[in-house]
Design an enzyme around this catalytic site. Structure first.
Site, PDB file in Angstrom:
ATOM      1  N   GLY A   1      10.255  37.371  19.091  1.00  0.00           N
ATOM      2  CA  GLY A   1      11.192  37.185  19.838  1.00  0.00           C
ATOM      3  C   GLY A   1      12.226  36.211  19.694  1.00  0.00           C
TER       4      GLY A   1
ATOM      5  N   ASP B   1       7.096  32.937  15.277  1.00  0.00           N
ATOM      6  CA  ASP B   1       7.224  34.572  14.711  1.00  0.00           C
ATOM      7  C   ASP B   1       6.994  35.021  16.310  1.00  0.00           C
ATOM      8  OD1 ASP B   1       7.186  37.017  14.156  1.00  0.00           O
ATOM      9  OD2 ASP B   1       5.386  36.707  12.873  1.00  0.00           O
TER      10      ASP B   1
ATOM     11  N   MET C   1      -2.754  39.420   9.294  1.00  0.00           N
ATOM     12  CA  MET C   1      -3.232  39.781  10.647  1.00  0.00           C
ATOM     13  C   MET C   1      -4.373  40.757  10.471  1.00  0.00           C
ATOM     14  SD  MET C   1       0.190  39.911  12.947  1.00  0.00           S
ATOM     15  CE  MET C   1       1.326  40.340  11.631  1.00  0.00           C
TER      16      MET C   1
ATOM     17  N   HIS D   1       1.724  36.930   5.979  1.00  0.00           N
ATOM     18  CA  HIS D   1       1.160  37.001   7.287  1.00  0.00           C
ATOM     19  C   HIS D   1       0.002  38.039   7.306  1.00  0.00           C
ATOM     20  CE1 HIS D   1       1.309  36.567  11.983  1.00  0.00           C
ATOM     21  NE2 HIS D   1       0.207  36.267  11.353  1.00  0.00           N
TER      22      HIS D   1
ATOM     23  N   SER E   1      11.534  39.168   8.820  1.00  0.00           N
ATOM     24  CA  SER E   1      10.358  40.121   8.893  1.00  0.00           C
ATOM     25  C   SER E   1      10.830  41.420   8.523  1.00  0.00           C
ATOM     26  CB  SER E   1       9.987  40.306  10.496  1.00  0.00           C
ATOM     27  OG  SER E   1       8.950  41.084  10.678  1.00  0.00           O
TER      28      SER E   1
ATOM     29  N   ASP F   1       4.568  41.179   7.178  1.00  0.00           N
ATOM     30  CA  ASP F   1       3.190  41.234   8.138  1.00  0.00           C
ATOM     31  C   ASP F   1       2.167  42.302   7.547  1.00  0.00           C
ATOM     32  OD1 ASP F   1       3.816  39.442  10.355  1.00  0.00           O
ATOM     33  OD2 ASP F   1       5.485  40.650  10.620  1.00  0.00           O
TER      34      ASP F   1
ATOM     35  N   MET G   1      -1.107  44.058   8.571  1.00  0.00           N
ATOM     36  CA  MET G   1      -2.107  44.490   9.649  1.00  0.00           C
ATOM     37  C   MET G   1      -2.980  45.442   9.430  1.00  0.00           C
ATOM     38  SD  MET G   1       0.870  44.638  12.728  1.00  0.00           S
ATOM     39  CE  MET G   1       2.257  43.547  12.720  1.00  0.00           C
TER      40      MET G   1
ATOM     41  N   HIS H   1       9.215  37.671   5.324  1.00  0.00           N
ATOM     42  CA  HIS H   1       7.776  37.519   6.100  1.00  0.00           C
ATOM     43  C   HIS H   1       7.184  38.833   6.158  1.00  0.00           C
ATOM     44  CE1 HIS H   1       5.325  35.686   8.868  1.00  0.00           C
ATOM     45  NE2 HIS H   1       5.242  36.613   9.590  1.00  0.00           N
TER      46      HIS H   1
ATOM     47  N   MET I   1       2.194  31.960  16.694  1.00  0.00           N
ATOM     48  CA  MET I   1       2.893  33.294  17.268  1.00  0.00           C
ATOM     49  C   MET I   1       3.413  32.983  18.790  1.00  0.00           C
ATOM     50  SD  MET I   1       2.371  35.286  14.839  1.00  0.00           S
ATOM     51  CE  MET I   1       2.778  36.719  15.920  1.00  0.00           C
TER      52      MET I   1
END
Length: 219
Positions: free
Chosen positions: A177, A175, A68, A66, A8, A35, A37, A33, A137
């Site tokens: 934790g 994705d 979002m 990804h 990530s 992200d 947003m 990855h 998720m």
């Protein structure tokens, strides 16, 4: 099924992003990855197309984008043209699911469908024949560094079982934790693409940490 690690970029040093990407390549990371947003679909804003374009210029690593965002269909082509190899979007978004999958495929990019922790696994079943991957998720989307939600394990297992039942070749990505402990749990449930951020970037030995995500070993 082969296991993959997707690092990530949220956990990378953004002022040294080129060096961080080179480090990923040198340590056997399979994907980056990315992200995206928008501050609407999730309560946070990250980065977008200009950053992706610059990342694509400096690496051949698989770019796992990804989205979002509230209206992914509107932006699919722009992200594809900017270098995405795979685009995940949320079933909970405002865009029509099949139309968005179709748009991704028409751009020559692999489509993936993402679901939040509270969304039932069954919601993706009808779309499985059209997908390359399902992203489950394991934290609430929007912020990095959250703790793994154990209740999502049953959802991972249900998605993998349905893929197997239908005889499909579809990856299951997780994705949130993901570390040397939770990786074994999600792999046992059927996940084979593991997104990890702080665990990888904070590791003294990134290659060893990545290998620990793919298979049980001390790290």
């Amino acid at each position: 099924m082969k296991n993959y690690v997707s690092a990530s970029v949220l956990s990378a040093d953004m002022l040294e992003l080129g060096k961080e990407i080179k480090k990923l390549e040198d340590n056997g990371i399979d994907m980056l990855h990315f992200d995206v947003m928008d501050g609407i679909f999730v309560p946070n804003i990250t980065f977008g197309i200009p950053v992706l374009q610059q990342v694509r210029k400096v690496t051949d690593i698989t770019l796992d984008v990804h989205l979002m965002i509230a209206d992914p269909l509107k932006y699919v082509k722009r992200f594809a043209d900017s270098g995405a190899d795979l685009i995940s979007f949320h079933i909970e978004s405002d865009s029509d699911t099949l139309e968005t999958i179709k748009a991704i495929k028409e751009c020559g990019v692999k489509p993936a469908l993402a679901i939040k922790p509270a969304t039932p696994a069954e919601s993706v079943f009808e779309y499985l024949p059209y997908l390359d991957m399902v992203l489950v998720m394991t934290v609430e989307p929007g912020f990095g560094g959250q703790s793994f939600i154990t209740e999502t394990v049953d959802k991972i297992r249900a998605v993998r079982q349905k893929i197997t039942e239908l005889g499909l070749d579809v990856n299951v990505e997780v994705d949130g934790g993901i570390n040397g402990v939770t990786s074994g749990t999600v792999r046992e449930a059927g996940a084979n693409v593991l997104v990890s951020g702080s665990y990888l970037f904070a590791a003294g030995n990134m290659a060893k940490a990545a290998q620990a995500l793919k298979e049980d070993m001390p790290c």
